[in-house]
Scaffold this motif. Structure first.
Motif, PDB file in Angstrom:
ATOM      1  N   PHE A  10       0.866  -1.179   0.000  1.00 30.35           N
ATOM      2  CA  PHE A  10       0.000   0.000   0.000  1.00 30.35           C
ATOM      3  C   PHE A  10       0.899   1.224   0.000  1.00 30.35           C
ATOM      4  N   CYS A  11       0.964   1.872  -1.156  1.00 29.65           N
ATOM      5  CA  CYS A  11       1.863   3.008  -1.304  1.00 29.65           C
ATOM      6  C   CYS A  11       1.168   4.265  -0.787  1.00 29.65           C
ATOM      7  N   GLY A  15      -1.505   4.294  -3.444  1.00 26.62           N
ATOM      8  CA  GLY A  15      -2.491   3.298  -3.064  1.00 26.62           C
ATOM      9  C   GLY A  15      -1.994   1.896  -3.289  1.00 26.62           C
ATOM     10  N   PRO A  16      -2.921   0.923  -3.227  1.00 28.55           N
ATOM     11  CA  PRO A  16      -2.510  -0.485  -3.238  1.00 28.55           C
ATOM     12  C   PRO A  16      -2.138  -0.999  -4.625  1.00 28.55           C
ATOM     13  N   CYS A  17      -1.096  -1.808  -4.701  1.00 30.81           N
ATOM     14  CA  CYS A  17      -0.788  -2.500  -5.949  1.00 30.81           C
ATOM     15  C   CYS A  17       0.142  -3.677  -5.681  1.00 30.81           C
ATOM     16  N   GLN A  87      -6.627  -7.059  -8.803  1.00 29.86           N
ATOM     17  CA  GLN A  87      -7.821  -6.966  -7.959  1.00 29.86           C
ATOM     18  C   GLN A  87      -7.561  -7.522  -6.569  1.00 29.86           C
ATOM     19  N   ALA A  88      -6.911  -8.678  -6.555  1.00 31.02           N
ATOM     20  CA  ALA A  88      -6.671  -9.318  -5.269  1.00 31.02           C
ATOM     21  C   ALA A  88      -5.782  -8.434  -4.397  1.00 31.02           C
ATOM     22  N   VAL A  90      -5.655  -5.149  -4.299  1.00 32.22           N
ATOM     23  CA  VAL A  90      -6.448  -4.084  -3.686  1.00 32.22           C
ATOM     24  C   VAL A  90      -7.316  -4.638  -2.571  1.00 32.22           C
ATOM     25  N   ARG A  91      -7.904  -5.787  -2.835  1.00 29.84           N
ATOM     26  CA  ARG A  91      -8.766  -6.344  -1.793  1.00 29.84           C
ATOM     27  C   ARG A  91      -7.959  -6.705  -0.564  1.00 29.84           C
ATOM     28  N   LEU A  93      -5.307  -5.419   0.620  1.00 31.48           N
ATOM     29  CA  LEU A  93      -4.779  -4.302   1.408  1.00 31.48           C
ATOM     30  C   LEU A  93      -5.851  -3.319   1.848  1.00 31.48           C
ATOM     31  N   SER A  94      -6.947  -3.227   1.085  1.00 21.77           N
ATOM     32  CA  SER A  94      -7.904  -2.170   1.389  1.00 21.77           C
ATOM     33  C   SER A  94      -9.292  -2.656   1.760  1.00 21.77           C
ATOM     34  N   CYS A  95      -9.553  -3.915   1.596  1.00 25.64           N
ATOM     35  CA  CYS A  95     -10.893  -4.370   1.969  1.00 25.64           C
ATOM     36  C   CYS A  95     -10.831  -5.467   3.009  1.00 25.64           C
ATOM     37  N   ILE A  97      -9.208  -6.782   5.411  1.00 25.52           N
ATOM     38  CA  ILE A  97      -8.138  -6.724   6.405  1.00 25.52           C
ATOM     39  C   ILE A  97      -8.647  -7.307   7.713  1.00 25.52           C
ATOM     40  N   THR A  99      -8.962  -7.006  11.110  1.00 26.87           N
ATOM     41  CA  THR A  99      -8.733  -5.856  11.981  1.00 26.87           C
ATOM     42  C   THR A  99      -8.176  -6.250  13.340  1.00 26.87           C
ATOM     43  N   LEU A 136       2.553  -0.713   4.779  1.00 25.72           N
ATOM     44  CA  LEU A 136       1.696  -1.889   4.817  1.00 25.72           C
ATOM     45  C   LEU A 136       1.972  -2.767   3.589  1.00 25.72           C
TER      46      LEU A 136
END
Ligand SMILES: Nc1nc2c(ncn2[C@@H]2O[C@H](COP(=O)(O)OP(=O)(O)OP(=O)(O)O)[C@@H](O)[C@H]2O)c(=O)[nH]1
Ligand SMILES: [Mg+2]
Lengths: 466, 391
Positions: A10-11, A15-17, A87-88, A90-91, A93-95, A97, A99, A136
């Motif tokens: 997660f830059c 953002g995520p890549c 897609q994976a 982004v998911r 790192l940003s969806c 997670i 917690t 992250l």
């Protein structure tokens, strides 16, 4: 194992890549791929790109045994896969997670058949120049086969965790070195400009020039080991941590060997005739102590699990001798140089593993033989077993012991004698297996001279001899 | 410093690729459908590093502004339930600035559907061209999904910027966003602009305004205050949410920033002082009240309204000699507030069949007028003139 393993990030700026992605190529030839033409990311961001010391945009290694190639690139060379990975990433790192655990690296499973099933492991890596003092990352394993992925999760989790801890530890060292001169907190509070124009890459964070090459070898190993895992259990049909199938019969299949032991086996098989002379049951007796010899024989003959642990070079001959205690149709119950902990819990009865594999503690149902590096009480082998020998031993065992004690027997004669006794009992058990009713069996036992003390051996052998 | 990444490659997310109501708080949503549906949602959007998380932390979690220097960049939508009081109930969604959530691939119905206000944060210290483009696209998308959203633009980090250039940026941003929207054929959208900073009270002020728009009883509360003030010889009164220090209502006289700051500081002082001698939980209770005399003949007077709300009044010293009347009026006012609260509870139970019942509110106001005592009617005019001077 048909999987893609990718390191995602997660830059802070972008953002995520996914930044580094390893996959297995089987039929595709690496020469056919236009790797050089693969566009490097448009972004001039060192954190979102990976760098190698050679300056090439890919790393690959070949497994000579299987012919597979493990290729690492920024994005997958296959466009469909690249989309799924993106897609994976982004998911992960940003969806999706976890917690509860995102601080110390949790595991999350998500996905579906269209977008692939993903096991994601997120973790934080220190970086004094970022806003939250860490970056992250996540490692994702993307697969089409959901159940396979779920089933090897323990294996993957163990190794992904190792990789992430390694990165974290390296970054921690860098951080400590950077903090020797000033406190980053103080400096930031004092209003000094703390952010660099671009986020730092993993190479800078870990101070390890070859970090991506290392990641490549880790990921490639996981892909390779994972595929071994599959062949192993496909043949057994049942997964090792599930209770064994009721029939308890492993398929007729020759012993599986591993690369580290393969040369030895080949050598052994080539020179099988003259080798035969030198490795008899006496070898076992030399390795273990005298009273342990009876225990080993008893356990091998009655199916108590024996785990031999030590360097493969040292355990190999010992295993070859143990093999003589079983009739040939039962040789598939042995596993030489098993690569996985999971093999231990499976149906193998005699297993050798190297030192880096964890094994269960000795109990009455687990017989452990450890080849130690240092001499312990003048012995370099430690034997542990909680069970006890019965007062009366099976007939076969008594005969074998007598043969071993016989001073006049040469190695060659002893080996022949061993084989004869084993064959004799193999035939007795086969014969008993043919008996339909218990009354017939009782009669047969009388004829064959089978006594109650032979029963444990018969119970064990009869399930495997048909 | 600026990052150019217009073509950020998040392009092919299928619809279901998002945050469902289920994933954040499954139990709550299922157990109390009406309640969570009626709870308005405030979205915090804007470019990375614009200060969204800082705002949320400073206003609702008492983080000190300096601590925000160590906030990590947000990697996923962070949902925060604000349940301080009967009136201040909403959910704040803090978005990661790097991800473009208006991409067709994210479920925009889900994001903007139940949303009451969209706060778009623009970093005034940075070049804001990129931010304005993103803002335009966000508004267009959000309006299409849900035309009832209130759009609030926070021109943020204005600390250390001269008043002139603050005004200039506000004018410029206002101009350009209006142009952008009318170009897109959306001139009827109303945008509100606020100059904010977490280093002073402007962020609380601005957030107060945002929250007030989401309180359907606001007109009633304002009317109650309008009745209470002249009858008690008070110049200005704020109804505060104690925990967040945002004011959920004030009378209709104009708000003076300094007066608001004074009141905020008073709340801080009361809480700090009483938590020295009691536990954190009992620091503010039904007995809480405080009186501060300033050296310019002004008095600050704080009274507890309920567990979460406080009324802070500013009045001139000479009007305070009839404290009995003020206190009596305050009790009438407090009763009225609790009636509003009860009505709200009732209508929430009946919801969504019945809209907020205005008739009941009017009855309430009438009752209050009749109940209140009067003080110093002759001061009314002078008070009016003073408040005008302040503005
Ligand atoms: N000077 C000043 N700095 C501020 C203000 N508000 C926030 N900041 C600083 O801005 C930086 C970024 O703040 P964040 O709140 O983390 O930004 P964000 O919008 O949440 O960023 P993302 O999570 O990446 O989208 C922090 O270092 C804050 O200290 C402000 O009002 N004035
Ligand atoms: Mg944030």
């Amino acid at each position: 194992m048909n999987a893609v393993i990718a390191l995602c990030h997660f830059c802070e700026a972008h953002g995520p890549c996914a930044i580094f992605c390893t996959q297995t190529l089987r039929d595709t030839k690496i020469e056919d791929l236009q790797l050089d033409q693969q566009q490097h990311s448009q972004k001039e961001c060192s954190a979102c790109n990976y760098t190698t010391t050679t300056g090439r945009n890919n790393i690959y290694s070949k497994d000579t045994e299987s012919g597979a190639t493990f290729l690492s690139t920024q994005t997958s060379v296959l466009p469909e896969v690249a989309t799924l990975v993106k897609q994976a990433a982004v998911r992960s790192l940003s969806c999706e997670i976890n917690t509860n655990k995102d601080k110390d690296g949790g595991f999350v499973f998500f996905g579906d058949s269209a977008r692939g099933h993903v096991l994601s492991h997120t973790f934080r890596v220190c970086d004094l120049q970022t806003r939250g003092f860490y970056q992250l990352f996540s490692i994702i394993v993307l697969m089409k086969d959901k159940y396979f992925l779920l089933n090897i999760k323990p294996f993957l989790a163990e190794h992904l965790k190792k990789i992430s801890s390694e990165l974290q530890a390296a970054a921690q060292r860098t951080k400590e070195a950077e903090e020797v001169n000033y406190s980053a907190r103080q400096r930031r509070l004092s209003g000094a400009q703390f952010l660099m124009p671009t986020p730092r890459s993993l190479v800078e964070l870990t101070c390890e020039q070859n970090v991506f090459a290392q990641l490549h070898s880790h990921f490639a190993w996981i892909l390779l080991a994972g595929s071994r895992f599959l062949t192993e259990h496909v043949t057994f049909g049942n997964l090792p941590w599930l209770p064994p199938q009721s029939s308890g019969r492993p398929p007729a299949q020759r012993l599986t060997y591993n690369s580290s032991t393969l040369p030895m086996i080949e050598k052994y098989e080539e020179s099988i005739d003259d080798q035969e002379e030198f490795f008899s049951l006496r070898h076992i007796k030399q390795v273990v102590r005298k009273d342990d010899f009876a225990n080993v024989c008893y356990c091998a003959l009655t199916g108590v699990k024996i785990i031999v642990r030590g360097a493969p070079e040292r355990t190999f001959n010992f295993m070859m001798c143990l093999k003589k205690l079983l009739p040939e149709p039962m040789h598939n119950l042995m596993r030489i140089d098993a690569q996985h902990q999971h093999s231990i819990s499976s149906e193998y009865k005699i297993i050798s593993v190297s030192n880096d594999i964890a094994v269960p503690v000795a109990s009455s149902s687990v017989f452990r033989i450890d080849f130690l590096d240092e001499h312990l009480n003048g012995h370099d082998v430690s034997v542990k077993w909680q069970g006890e020998l019965p007062r009366k031993l099976p007939d076969l065992m008594v005969k074998l012991q007598r043969a071993v004690e016989e001073k006049t027997f040469t190695e060659l004669v002893l080996n022949k004698q061993t084989k004869v006794h084993i064959e004799e009992w193999k035939n007795k058990v086969k014969c008993l297996n043919h008996a339909k009713s218990t009354s017939v069996q009782t009669k047969l036992k009388k004829v064959l001279g089978v006594q109650p003390q032979d029963q444990p051996l018969i119970n064990y052998w009869s399930t495997h001899l048909h | 410093m600026s990052y150019e990444d217009d073509d950020y490659p998040v392009d092919t997310f299928p619809k279901e690729y998002e945050y469902t109501a289920y994933d954040q708080d499954g139990l709550d949503v299922n157990a109390l459908p009406s309640n969570s549906e009626t709870k308005p949602r405030i979205l915090l959007m804007g470019l990375r590093r614009s200060g969204k998380s800082s705002i949320q932390k400073v206003v609702f979690h008492k983080m000190s502004p300096n601590e925000t220097l160590f906030l990590e960049s947000t990697s996923k939508i962070v949902k925060d339930d604000i349940n301080n009081s009967s009136f201040v109930q909403f959910q704040i969604w803090d978005f990661p600035g790097q991800i473009d959530f208006i991409e067709p691939t994210f479920d925009s119905d889900m994001i903007f559907g139940g949303c009451g206000a969209l706060v778009f944060v623009i970093d005034a210290k940075d070049d804001y061209n990129e931010a304005l483009t993103k803002f335009k696209n966000t508004v267009i998308k959000a309006y299409k999904v849900n035309p009832n959203i209130k759009f609030e633009v926070f021109i943020h980090k204005v600390d250390g910027i001269s008043d002139d250039s603050k005004m200039e940026s506000q004018r410029d941003i206002h101009q350009r966003t209006s142009d952008d929207l009318s170009e897109a054929g959306l001139n009827k959208i109303h945008l509100s602009f606020h100059l904010t900073s977490i280093y002073d009270h402007s962020i609380f002020e601005a957030f107060s305004k945002v929250v007030q728009k989401l309180i359907s009883q606001l007109p009633t509360l304002e009317n109650l205050l309008n009745i209470f003030i002249p009858n008690s010889g008070i110049e200005k009164a704020f109804l505060f949410d104690v925990v967040s220090k945002i004011y959920i209502a004030t009378d209709s006289s104009p708000v003076d920033m300094q007066a608001y700051e004074l009141c905020c500081d008073m709340i801080d002082m009361v809480i700090d002082l009483s938590s020295i001698y009691s536990s954190e939980e009992t620091a503010f209770d039904s007995g809480s009240s405080s009186l501060i005399k300033l050296n310019n003949n002004t008095i600050l007077y704080l009274r507890e309204v309920n567990k979460f709300l406080a009324l802070v009044c500013i009045l001139r010293e000479e009007n305070f000699n009839r404290q009995g009347v003020i206190d009596y009026n305050f009790i009438c006012f407090r009763d009225a507030i609790s009636q509003v609260f009860e009505l709200r509870m009732k209508s929430q139970k009946l919801a969504p069949l019945q809209e907020h019942n205005e008739q009941d509110d009017h009855d309430l106001e009438d009752n209050l007028v009749m109940a209140m005592g009067r003080t110093h009617l002759e001061d009314d005019n002078s008070m009016m003139s003073r408040t005008q001077k302040l503005t």
